[in-house]
Design an enzyme around this catalytic site. Structure first.
Site: not given
Length: 191
Positions: A32, A37, A54
């Site tokens: 990712t 985040c 995530h």
């Protein structure tokens, strides 16, 4: 979520986006891209089982105890519980879970410091639940690409240069706008 065979390594690569998580026992890698985040990589080393989530925001302050999986996972309180529950349902043992945390960067000075709130939530969750953190690369000003190998527990992190910050910040702002206007619905139990 996208799946494809990585040509260099010859293994399945699963790319997750904000609000998603993936659990596997297979020889796969999960990757990712993070700005503010957080991604938690969680593994039971004995069961050879692990996964990654995530999430974009720490908690759903309007939580009623229910949420559609994809929408609810935009919040850390759902994303962590759903990842842990998925691991436990596939044979992991709670007392053996190891956490690696990544992200929470302040990638644009003009943005709010949501990354620090995300980091604070993640640490609070892990310590409250009695889990252990074995590695981390959090905070600072960098976006990151994270590649996680659940079978071995190996994680690779590449800090991305600042030229990626503006497009990543724009994507995060758009995602926050979209999720704040969409209600959380469905059947997810938090405990």
């Amino acid at each position: 979520m996208q799946k494809s065979i990585d040509p260099a390594e010859g293994i399945m690569t699963v790319k997750i986006l904000p609000g998603e998580f993936y659990v596997t026992k297979d020889n796969e890698r999960i990757e990712t891209i993070l700005g503010s985040c957080i991604a938690a990589c969680v593994r039971d080393p004995i069961a050879g089982l692990g996964g990654m989530n995530h999430f974009m925001l720490p908690v759903d302050k309007k939580a009623s105890g229910a949420g559609e999986l994809s929408d609810a996972n935009r919040y850390g309180n759902y994303a962590m519980e759903n990842l842990v529950n998925a691991l436990l349902s596939k044979g992991a043992r709670r007392e053996r879970l190891e956490f690696k945390l990544f992200g929470g960067g302040r990638i644009m000075a003009s943005m709010t410091n949501i990354g620090w709130y995300n980091i604070g939530f993640a640490f609070d969750y892990i310590y409250t639940e009695g889990f252990k953190i074995v590695a981390q690369d959090i905070g600072d000003v960098y976006p990151r690409k994270v590649i996680y190998y659940p079978n071995s527990g190996r994680a690779r992190v590449r800090r991305l240069n600042k030229m990626h910050n503006e497009s990543l910040a724009a994507q995060e702002n758009q995602y926050i706008h979209n999720i704040e206007s969409k209600p959380v619905e469905g059947d997810v139990e938090l405990f």
